[in-house]
Motif scaffolding. Sequence first.
Motif, PDB file in Angstrom:
ATOM      1  N   TRP A  34       1.011  -1.185  -0.038  1.00 25.30           N
ATOM      2  CA  TRP A  34      -0.061  -0.082  -0.040  1.00 25.30           C
ATOM      3  C   TRP A  34       0.697   1.197  -0.117  1.00 25.30           C
ATOM      4  N   SER A  35       0.310   2.361  -0.717  1.00 20.78           N
ATOM      5  CA  SER A  35       0.933   3.534  -0.491  1.00 20.78           C
ATOM      6  C   SER A  35      -0.411   4.554   0.006  1.00 20.78           C
ATOM      7  N   GLY A  36      -0.395   4.875   1.080  1.00 23.49           N
ATOM      8  CA  GLY A  36      -1.439   5.770   1.967  1.00 23.49           C
ATOM      9  C   GLY A  36      -2.641   4.500   1.787  1.00 23.49           C
ATOM     10  N   LYS A  37      -3.669   5.029   1.364  1.00 30.46           N
ATOM     11  CA  LYS A  37      -4.823   4.102   1.276  1.00 30.46           C
ATOM     12  C   LYS A  37      -5.072   3.364  -0.121  1.00 30.46           C
ATOM     13  N   LEU A  38      -4.109   3.449  -1.008  1.00 31.61           N
ATOM     14  CA  LEU A  38      -4.123   2.800  -2.385  1.00 31.61           C
ATOM     15  C   LEU A  38      -3.089   1.752  -2.557  1.00 31.61           C
ATOM     16  N   ILE A  39      -3.773   0.558  -3.053  1.00 30.31           N
ATOM     17  CA  ILE A  39      -2.975  -0.594  -3.187  1.00 30.31           C
ATOM     18  C   ILE A  39      -2.268  -0.345  -4.334  1.00 30.31           C
ATOM     19  N   VAL A  40      -0.927  -0.582  -4.257  1.00 27.29           N
ATOM     20  CA  VAL A  40       0.211  -0.516  -5.422  1.00 27.29           C
ATOM     21  C   VAL A  40       0.439  -1.566  -6.028  1.00 27.29           C
ATOM     22  N   SER A  41       0.549  -2.598  -5.176  1.00 27.59           N
ATOM     23  CA  SER A  41       0.850  -4.127  -5.815  1.00 27.59           C
ATOM     24  C   SER A  41       0.277  -5.108  -4.834  1.00 27.59           C
ATOM     25  N   PHE A  42       0.141  -6.403  -5.588  1.00 32.52           N
ATOM     26  CA  PHE A  42       0.027  -7.511  -4.830  1.00 32.52           C
ATOM     27  C   PHE A  42       1.071  -8.568  -5.194  1.00 32.52           C
ATOM     28  N   ASP A  43       1.391  -9.498  -4.230  1.00 35.35           N
ATOM     29  CA  ASP A  43       2.659 -10.297  -4.243  1.00 35.35           C
ATOM     30  C   ASP A  43       2.150 -11.609  -3.973  1.00 35.35           C
ATOM     31  N   TYR A  44       2.540 -12.597  -4.618  1.00 34.10           N
ATOM     32  CA  TYR A  44       2.583 -14.237  -4.561  1.00 34.10           C
ATOM     33  C   TYR A  44       3.966 -14.514  -4.268  1.00 34.10           C
TER      34      TYR A  44
END
Length: 132
Positions: A6-16
């Motif tokens: 996250w950056s603040g309230k924004l998801i910027v990536s999702f990791d597996y």
Amino acid sequence: IERARWSGKLIVSFDYRYIHPDFARTVDETSAAERSLLDILSRRVRLVRGENKVEAALAGREGARLLGVAAGAPVLIREMAYYCRDGVPVMAGRSLYRADQVRYAFTVSLDADAEDTTASIRPRVEGTRARG
């Protein structure tokens, strides 16, 4: 391990991330949420090589849902693997990034006398934190 960044309230990536069973006990849930998995693992085992591949794509339904973007929005996909001296993959995985929120920076040594002339790749996402 699956986790959002996250950056603040924004998801910027999702990791597996997939960690070799010999090293999986090194990573606890609290540490994984607060620190780099690579940093955690490198304290347990000497990592000697990493492979990264980055490609542009369009978000499918699931990727769009995870990142909070519209299906068809531009994304970056990074596939990675990190190896120890004996060639065992310590950690491998895939990350899905919002293309409007991330920048990749490359450093390439052009010194012919240098021992290591491979490129290094580091995602640059300012002010992120993991939640997983």
